[in-house]
Write an enzyme that holds these catalytic residues in place. Structure first.
Site, PDB file in Angstrom:
ATOM      1  CG  ASN A  45       0.612   5.943 -14.895  1.00 18.71           C
ATOM      2  OD1 ASN A  45       1.753   5.585 -15.197  1.00 18.71           O
ATOM      3  ND2 ASN A  45      -0.266   5.143 -14.329  1.00 18.71           N
ATOM      4  CD  GLU A  46      -1.578   1.734 -16.759  1.00 18.74           C
ATOM      5  OE1 GLU A  46      -2.579   1.816 -16.033  1.00 18.74           O
ATOM      6  OE2 GLU A  46      -0.910   0.693 -16.866  1.00 18.74           O
ATOM      7  CD  GLU A  65       2.759   0.537 -14.341  1.00 24.68           C
ATOM      8  OE1 GLU A  65       1.907  -0.296 -13.988  1.00 24.68           O
ATOM      9  OE2 GLU A  65       2.545   1.758 -14.393  1.00 24.68           O
ATOM     10  CD1 TRP A  78      -4.314  -4.422 -10.311  1.00 24.68           C
ATOM     11  CD2 TRP A  78      -5.309  -5.770 -11.800  1.00 24.68           C
ATOM     12  NE1 TRP A  78      -3.398  -4.691 -11.296  1.00 24.68           N
ATOM     13  CE2 TRP A  78      -3.978  -5.515 -12.229  1.00 24.68           C
ATOM     14  CE3 TRP A  78      -6.105  -6.588 -12.586  1.00 24.68           C
ATOM     15  CZ2 TRP A  78      -3.441  -6.053 -13.392  1.00 24.68           C
ATOM     16  CZ3 TRP A  78      -5.573  -7.128 -13.755  1.00 24.68           C
ATOM     17  CH2 TRP A  78      -4.251  -6.857 -14.138  1.00 24.68           C
ATOM     18  CD  GLU A 108      -2.270   0.432  -7.392  1.00 28.76           C
ATOM     19  OE1 GLU A 108      -1.263   1.142  -7.209  1.00 28.76           O
ATOM     20  OE2 GLU A 108      -2.764   0.220  -8.509  1.00 28.76           O
ATOM     21  CE  LYS A 109      -4.609  -2.258   3.049  1.00 28.22           C
ATOM     22  NZ  LYS A 109      -5.618  -1.682   2.119  1.00 28.22           N
ATOM     23  CG  PHE A 110      -3.366  -6.963  -0.127  1.00 28.52           C
ATOM     24  CD1 PHE A 110      -2.695  -7.832   0.731  1.00 28.52           C
ATOM     25  CD2 PHE A 110      -4.451  -6.256   0.367  1.00 28.52           C
ATOM     26  CE1 PHE A 110      -3.110  -8.003   2.041  1.00 28.52           C
ATOM     27  CE2 PHE A 110      -4.866  -6.410   1.676  1.00 28.52           C
ATOM     28  CZ  PHE A 110      -4.203  -7.289   2.525  1.00 28.52           C
ATOM     29  CG  HIS A 111       0.228  -4.235  -7.280  1.00 26.72           C
ATOM     30  ND1 HIS A 111       1.526  -4.332  -7.717  1.00 26.72           N
ATOM     31  CD2 HIS A 111      -0.543  -4.314  -8.386  1.00 26.72           C
ATOM     32  CE1 HIS A 111       1.529  -4.450  -9.037  1.00 26.72           C
ATOM     33  NE2 HIS A 111       0.287  -4.447  -9.468  1.00 26.72           N
TER      34      HIS A 111
HETATM   35  C1  GAL Z   1      -1.016   0.160 -13.636  1.00 26.56           C
HETATM   36  C2  GAL Z   1      -0.781   1.577 -13.134  1.00 26.56           C
HETATM   37  C3  GAL Z   1      -0.005   1.586 -11.836  1.00 26.56           C
HETATM   38  C4  GAL Z   1      -0.565   0.562 -10.878  1.00 26.56           C
HETATM   39  C5  GAL Z   1      -0.530  -0.787 -11.539  1.00 26.56           C
HETATM   40  C6  GAL Z   1      -1.051  -1.899 -10.666  1.00 26.56           C
HETATM   41  O1  GAL Z   1      -2.144   0.106 -14.434  1.00 26.56           O
HETATM   42  O2  GAL Z   1      -0.073   2.328 -14.076  1.00 26.56           O
HETATM   43  O3  GAL Z   1      -0.086   2.876 -11.274  1.00 26.56           O
HETATM   44  O4  GAL Z   1      -1.857   0.911 -10.541  1.00 26.56           O
HETATM   45  O5  GAL Z   1      -1.339  -0.766 -12.677  1.00 26.56           O
HETATM   46  O6  GAL Z   1      -1.067  -3.135 -11.350  1.00 26.56           O
END
Ligand code: GAL
Length: 679
Positions: A162-163, A318, A326, A366-369
C-alpha cells in the site's frame, strides 16, 4: 536487483476487458469489526452500488498471527459473503505493515533515518526495503495468499502492499548501505568511474574501495550531489524491487488477474513512470483539501496518472467521502462536492472511483477519518446517502470504460529531473518543480485544454505543443529527441534553469543551456534569482507584465526576442525568445512570468496551432472529453453555485447519460452539478 527490475514482455491482463464496468467501492477492513456486522456491510454495499473492495491491506497479523501459523478462516468467510453479493475483491497482499512478532524477531528490519534514528513499531510501514528476511517472509505470505484464492471467482485484482514509501521512503541502515554499494558497482563498474561521475575530487571525497561508500547520511554540510541523486535512484529501485518480488509470484500463480499498487499525489521519492511499467492499471489516492474549491492539483495528478500508461484509464483508488483526520483542521466536503470531484476523476480518465474506507473505524489513529458509512451505521446519514446515489448513478457510465482523452498539448514531467533540481546548493533554493509545472498546467486547465504528461525521451510527435518546465537535467539522447520533435514541426516551450546538468548532476561543458543551446538559439550568460518581494517587469506585445523568482540574462544566438525585460541592469534584453528550427519552433521563457503573461503567450500559441476546448465554458466549469471507438463523450462539471448554460455545436445530437434526455443546441447545468453527454 537488476534481474527483477526488468519489465515483462508477455501479454498483460487488459483491465477494461476484465472489469467492463465503472468500479465503485473502497478499502474494506472487516477485521476491525465483529463478524456479526459483515452481512450488514455486504447488504449496504450492494445497496450503494459497490462492486469492488480492497480487502486485507493491513491484515498481515490477522492472517499470520504467529510466525508460520496462518488463519484464513475469517478471510474465507468475508470473501464468500462479498461474492454472494456480487462484490468483487481487489485483494491485498497484506504486506503493508509487518506484525509485532516479526519486528521482535528481526529488530533490524526497522528502518533507520539519515541521522541514525531507528524508527519503532507502533504505527505502520515500519520496514527497511533491503532487509533480506522481510523479502523472504513477504514472498511466503504472498505465495500462500495467492495459492489459496487463485481460483476464487470474486478475485478481480491484486493490490500489492500500500502506498509504497508513504511514511518511509528512504532507509539509511547498514543493510541499505551494503545494497547501495552493490547497486553502484552494477551501475558504474569501477570505483574510478564512480569517482568521475560523482566529481569526488571536490572536498577530498575520492573513494579507494567500494566499502568506503556510505549512504548520504547526516553529515556536517551538503553531501555530494551525485551521491544524493544516486541514493534517490537506489531507494526507488529498492522499493520497486520489493514490489516486483510480490508481482512475480502473483503473475506466476494468477497470470490473468490484473496487478497494481496505489500511487500518491506528486510523490517525489518514487519515479511513477518507471513504476507504471510494472502495474496493469495505474491507481492513485487523492485527498485535496475541500478548502480548495476546484481541485486543480488533483486534476493535474489525474492527467499524470492517465499519462503514466500512455492514456490507459486509471482508478481513483482512494478518496474520502468528506473529512480526513490528518490535516491540522479537517474541513468537510459540502453536499455534492464528493460527487463533483468523482466526476472530475472520471472526466480526466478514471474508470474506477473508490474510497478510503468502507466503514469508519471505531478505534485507532484514523477513527476521525470519514468512511462510506459512518461508524454509527446510520443509513440515513448525508454521507451514506450521497455514496449510495453516486454508486447507483455510475452504473449509467459503463459505456465510458476504456475511453481515451484526446490531447494535443504535453508537459514534460521527469522524476530524475525533479530529484536533481531540488537538491541543495542552487542559485535559488525555493523553486519547487511541481509548482513550475503547475504554472503551465493551470493555463491549460483554465481553458479546458487537455494535457498529457510525457518524459523527455518519449515519442512526442502526437503533440502540437510540448512544454518543458525547468528541465535542469538533460539525460543522454533527450536533447536530440527534442531537436527531432521541433524540426518535425513541433512547438517546444522550455523554461528557465533548463539544460544545466547531465544525469550525474555535473554541468555540461560550454555555455548554458549547453545541450539545448543550438535548439533554442540562445545563450544564458547569468542567472539572476530574486529574493522574496523582489520582482521585475517584461514587455510582451507592447504590454507590461510582471515576472518574479528568477531571470536569465540572455544573449541571442539566432533566436528572436518575443518579450523583453523592462527593469534591472539587463532592461531591454530578451526575457522570452523564439527560434525556428526545421519546420518547428523552440521558445525559451527565461523568467517566472505572471499568470497573465503566461496565459497571453500560451493562448497565442494555442490559437496558432488551432487547439481549443471541446466547448467554450464560463469560469469554474470543467469540460472534459473521453472517446471510445463507438462514441465521444463530454463531461461538463459545474463548480459554481449558479447554473450555467453552454452552447453546443450545431448538427450534433447528444444524450445526457445521467438523465437519459436528448440534448441539442445548448445545455444548462445546475450549480454543483454535472452532465455527461454522449454523441
Ligand atoms: C492513505 C492510506 C490509507 C489511509 C488514508 C487516510 O494514504 O493508503 O490507508 O491511511 O490515507 O487518508
Amino acid at each position: 536487483m537488476d534481474q527483477l527490475l526488468s519489465t515483462e514482455a508477455s501479454a498483460i491482463p487488459q483491465v477494461s476487458k476484465l472489469i467492463p464496468h465503472m468500479s465503485y467501492g473502497g478499502d474494506y477492513n472487516p477485521e476491525q469489526w465483529n463478524e456479526n456486522i459483515w452481512l450488514e456491510d455486504a447488504r449496504l454495499m450492494k445497496e450503494a452500488g459497490v462492486n469492488l473492495v480492497s480487502l486485507g491491506i493491513f491484515s498481515w497479523v490477522k492472517i499470520e498471527p504467529r510466525d508460520g501459523e496462518y488463519d484464513f478462516s475469517w478471510l474465507d468467510r468475508v470473501i464468500d459473503i462479498l461474492h454472494a453479493h456480487d462484490i468483487g475483491i481487489n485483494l491485498a497482499t497484506a504486506t503493508a505493515s509487518t506484525p509485532a512478532w516479526f519486528v521482535r524477531k528481526y529488530p533490524d528490519s526497522l528502518p533507520v533515518e539519515a541521522d541514525g534514528t531507528r524508527l519503532s513499531f507502533g504505527s505502520r510501514q515500519h520496514y527497511c526495503p533491503n532487509h533480506k528476511p522481510l523479502l523472504a517472509y513477504t514472498e511466503k505470505l504472498v505465495r500462500t495468499i495467492a495459492t489459496r484464492y487463485k481460483d476464487h471467482p470474486a478475485l478481480k485484482m491484486w493490490h500489492i502492499n500500500n502506498e509504497y514509501g508513504c511514511h518511509v521512503s528512504r532507509c539509511y541502515c547498514d543493510n541499505c548501505a551494503a545494497a547501495f554499494r552493490t547497486w553502484l558497482q552494477e551501475r558504474y563498474g569501477t570505483i574510478e568511474e564512480l569517482n568521475a561521475r560523482w566529481g569526488t575530487r571536490f572536498w577530498s571525497q575520492q573513494y579507494g574501495e567500494w566499502e568506503e561508500i556510505q549512504p548520504p547520511r547526516k553529515a556536517p554540510t551538503f553531501c555530494n550531489p551525485g551521491q544524493q541523486l544516486d541514493y534517490f535512484r537506489f531507494m526507488n529501485d529498492s522499493l520497486l524491487n520489493l514490489y516486483l518480488t510480490e508481482k512475480r509470484i502473483l503473475r506466476e500463480i494468477t497470470p490473468a488477474v490484473p496487478i497494481s499498487t496505489n500511487f500518491m499525489d506528486f510523490f517525489k521519492p518514487l519515479d511513477y513512470f518507471r513504476w507504471a511499467k510494472e502495474v496493469d492499471v495505474a491507481t492513485w489516492d487523492s485527498y485535496p483539501d475541500p478548502r480548495e474549491g476546484q481541485p486543480v492539483r488533483a486534476a493535474m495528478m489525474h492527467d499524470l496518472m492517465r499519462s503514466l500508461r500512455k492514456g490507459q484509464p486509471f482508478f481513483l483508488m482512494e478518496q474520502v467521502t468528506s473529512q480526513v483526520n490528518w490535516r491540522d483542521i479537517n474541513v468537510n466536503k459540502a453536499p455534492g462536492v464528493m460527487r463533483l470531484w468523482s466526476y472530475s476523476a472520471i472526466g480526466h480518465g478514471g474508470d474506477g472511483i473508490l474510497f478510503f474506507q468502507w466503514r469508519q473505524s471505531r478505534a485507532g489513529a484514523e477513527k476521525f477519518h470519514g468512511g462510506m458509512i459512518p461508524h454509527s451505521n446510520d443509513e440515513n446519514s448525508r454521507i451514506y446517502r450521497e455514496v449510495k446515489a453516486l454508486g447507483q448513478e455510475l452504473k449509467k457510465l459503463n459505456g465510458l470504460i476504456g475511453a481515451r482523452t484526446p490531447a494535443k498539448v504535453a508537459i514534460i514531467f521527469d522524476w530524475e529531473n525533479w530529484w536533481a533540481v531540488e537538491l541543495d546548493s542552487k542559485p535559488h533554493n525555493d523553486l519547487p518543480y511541481v509548482q513550475r509545472v503547475a504554472a503551465y498546467y493551470n493555463e491549460c486547465f483554465k481553458r479546458n485544454i487537455a494535457v498529457d504528461f510525457v518524459q523527455p525521451s518519449d515519442d512526442l510527435t502526437a503533440y502540437d505543443i510540448v512544454i518543458a518546465p525547468m528541465l535542469y537535467m538533460v539525460k543522454p539522447g533527450e536533447a536530440e529527441n527534442l531537436e527531432g520533435y521541433v524540426s518535425g514541426g513541433g512547438t517546444l516551450i522550455v523554461s528557465y534553469f533548463s539544460g544545466i546538468v547531465d544525469e550525474n548532476d555535473r554541468f555540461y561543458p560550454g555555455e548554458f543551456p549547453a545541450p539545448l543551446r543550438k535548439l533554442l538559439g540562445i545563450q544564458v550568460e547569468e542567472f539572476d534569482p530574486y529574493p522574496q518581494g523582489h520582482a521585475n517587469t517584461v514587455t510582451y506585445r507592447g504590454q507590461a507584465y510582471g515576472c518574479s523568482l528568477w531571470s536569465d540574462v540572455i544573449q541571442l544566438e539566432g533566436a528572436e526576442a518575443v518579450a523583453t525585460y523592462t527593469g534591472h541592469w539587463y532592461a531591454g534584453r530578451p526575457a522570452v525568445t523564439s527560434h525556428s528550427s526545421g519546420s518547428g519552433n523552440a521558445v525559451y521563457i527565461g523568467t517566472e512570468l505572471d499568470a497573465d503573461c503566461l496565459g497571453a503567450l500560451l493562448g497565442e500559441m494555442l490559437t496558432t496551432k488551432g487547439i481549443s476546448a471541446p466547448l467554450s465554458a464560463p469560469e469554474q466549469v470543467e469540460v472534459l472529453q473521453r472517446d471510445t471507438e463507438q462514441n465521444k463523450h463530454l463531461l461538463i462539471i459545474n463548480y459554481n453555485q449558479e447554473e450555467v448554460c453552454l452552447d453546443l455545436p450545431e448538427n450534433e445530437d447528444y444524450v445526457n447519460l445521467l438523465t437519459g434526455e436528448r440534448v441539442s443546441g445548448s445545455i444548462t447545468v445546475s450549480g454543483i452539478d454535472v452532465a455527461v453527454l454522449q454523441y
